[in-house]
Design a protein around this motif. Structure first.
Motif, PDB file in Angstrom:
ATOM      1  N   CYS A  14       1.419  -1.537   0.218  1.00 57.08           N
ATOM      2  CA  CYS A  14       0.172  -0.026   0.096  1.00 57.08           C
ATOM      3  C   CYS A  14       0.853   1.133   0.589  1.00 57.08           C
ATOM      4  CB  CYS A  14      -1.243   0.031   1.161  1.00 57.08           C
ATOM      5  SG  CYS A  14      -1.935   1.380   1.019  1.00 57.08           S
ATOM      6  N   GLU A  16       1.093   5.461   0.596  1.00 52.46           N
ATOM      7  CA  GLU A  16      -0.537   6.215   1.037  1.00 52.46           C
ATOM      8  C   GLU A  16      -0.049   7.809   0.545  1.00 52.46           C
ATOM      9  OE1 GLU A  16      -1.761   7.886   5.054  1.00 52.46           O
ATOM     10  OE2 GLU A  16      -2.328   5.817   5.160  1.00 52.46           O
ATOM     11  N   PRO A  21      -4.878   6.011   0.422  1.00 51.98           N
ATOM     12  CA  PRO A  21      -4.207   5.036   0.587  1.00 51.98           C
ATOM     13  C   PRO A  21      -4.717   4.315  -1.171  1.00 51.98           C
ATOM     14  CG  PRO A  21      -5.969   4.633   1.565  1.00 51.98           C
ATOM     15  CD  PRO A  21      -6.153   6.279   1.496  1.00 51.98           C
ATOM     16  N   VAL A  23      -4.172   0.144  -3.464  1.00 52.25           N
ATOM     17  CA  VAL A  23      -3.169  -0.806  -3.268  1.00 52.25           C
ATOM     18  C   VAL A  23      -3.161  -1.748  -4.790  1.00 52.25           C
ATOM     19  CG1 VAL A  23      -3.521  -1.721  -0.674  1.00 52.25           C
ATOM     20  CG2 VAL A  23      -5.875  -1.961  -2.260  1.00 52.25           C
ATOM     21  N   ALA A  36      -7.639   2.145  -1.504  1.00 52.48           N
ATOM     22  CA  ALA A  36      -8.076   1.391  -0.803  1.00 52.48           C
ATOM     23  C   ALA A  36      -8.935   1.817   0.222  1.00 52.48           C
ATOM     24  CB  ALA A  36      -5.999   0.871   0.388  1.00 52.48           C
ATOM     25  N   ASP A  37      -9.254   3.101   0.538  1.00 54.05           N
ATOM     26  CA  ASP A  37     -10.885   3.092   0.562  1.00 54.05           C
ATOM     27  C   ASP A  37     -12.340   4.057  -0.606  1.00 54.05           C
ATOM     28  OD1 ASP A  37      -9.866   5.325  -0.115  1.00 54.05           O
ATOM     29  OD2 ASP A  37      -9.850   6.594   2.152  1.00 54.05           O
ATOM     30  N   PRO A  44     -12.776   0.445   4.254  1.00 56.64           N
ATOM     31  CA  PRO A  44     -11.853  -0.278   3.741  1.00 56.64           C
ATOM     32  C   PRO A  44     -12.165  -1.407   2.583  1.00 56.64           C
ATOM     33  CG  PRO A  44     -12.297  -2.068   5.922  1.00 56.64           C
ATOM     34  CD  PRO A  44     -13.587  -0.207   6.042  1.00 56.64           C
ATOM     35  N   HIS A  46     -10.119  -2.411   0.137  1.00 54.96           N
ATOM     36  CA  HIS A  46      -9.168  -3.276  -0.016  1.00 54.96           C
ATOM     37  C   HIS A  46      -9.566  -4.691   1.089  1.00 54.96           C
ATOM     38  CE1 HIS A  46      -8.137  -1.815   4.006  1.00 54.96           C
ATOM     39  NE2 HIS A  46      -7.601  -2.669   4.278  1.00 54.96           N
ATOM     40  N   GLN A  99       3.175   1.083   3.350  1.00 57.02           N
ATOM     41  CA  GLN A  99       2.362   0.595   4.486  1.00 57.02           C
ATOM     42  C   GLN A  99       1.568  -1.766   3.803  1.00 57.02           C
ATOM     43  OE1 GLN A  99      -0.483   2.897   5.266  1.00 57.02           O
ATOM     44  NE2 GLN A  99       0.318   4.775   5.451  1.00 57.02           N
ATOM     45  N   HIS A 100       1.306  -1.333   4.539  1.00 52.59           N
ATOM     46  CA  HIS A 100       0.753  -2.929   4.312  1.00 52.59           C
ATOM     47  C   HIS A 100      -0.537  -3.166   4.728  1.00 52.59           C
ATOM     48  CE1 HIS A 100       0.356  -7.383   3.544  1.00 52.59           C
ATOM     49  NE2 HIS A 100      -0.536  -6.511   4.937  1.00 52.59           N
ATOM     50  N   ARG A 101      -1.522  -3.017   3.684  1.00 53.11           N
ATOM     51  CA  ARG A 101      -2.546  -3.263   3.835  1.00 53.11           C
ATOM     52  C   ARG A 101      -3.161  -4.936   3.891  1.00 53.11           C
ATOM     53  NH1 ARG A 101      -6.312   1.993   4.265  1.00 53.11           N
ATOM     54  NH2 ARG A 101      -4.512   3.467   4.959  1.00 53.11           N
TER      55      ARG A 101
END
Length: 109
Positions: A14, A16, A21, A23, A36-37, A44, A46, A99-101
């Motif tokens: 991810c 941001e 965010p 992905v 991602a939103d 969420p 994602h 980041q990680h999602r």
């Protein structure tokens, strides 16, 4: 416009940008980079389920459907091996973090 490279899967999947965010996902109707939103209430996305025939994503918060064909056309992106390069609608000086999602099984690469 801002061109960024990030991981297609796993750690760093991810990016941001100025609080938004993004992905990389793979669905029945194709692979693409998406926010991602949820565009409706910020849920969420994602973690979304795939709608009938793979033509939409269903937000886990309020079950609103978002067409995947529209999402695929919004952000130009190319995957090469384990990385994705995307052109995002932000200025070059935007604040960026990786980041990680987790992705729902319907969106996992």
């Amino acid at each position: 416009m801002l061109v960024l490279t990030f991981a297609a899967t796993g750690r760093g999947n991810c990016v941001e940008v100025d609080g938004t965010p993004y992905v990389y996902v793979r669905t029945a109707s194709g692979s693409f980079v998406m926010r991602a939103d949820c565009p409706h209430r910020g849920g969420p996305l994602h973690l979304a389920a795939e709608g009938p025939e793979g033509k939409s994503l269903i937000c886990p918060w309020h079950e609103r459907r978002t067409a995947t064909v529209r999402m695929r056309q919004r952000i130009p992106a190319v995957r090469t091996g384990r990385t994705v390069r995307a052109v995002l609608p932000h200025p070059p000086q935007a604040e960026v973090s990786h980041q990680h999602r987790p992705l729902s099984p319907a969106l996992a690469c």
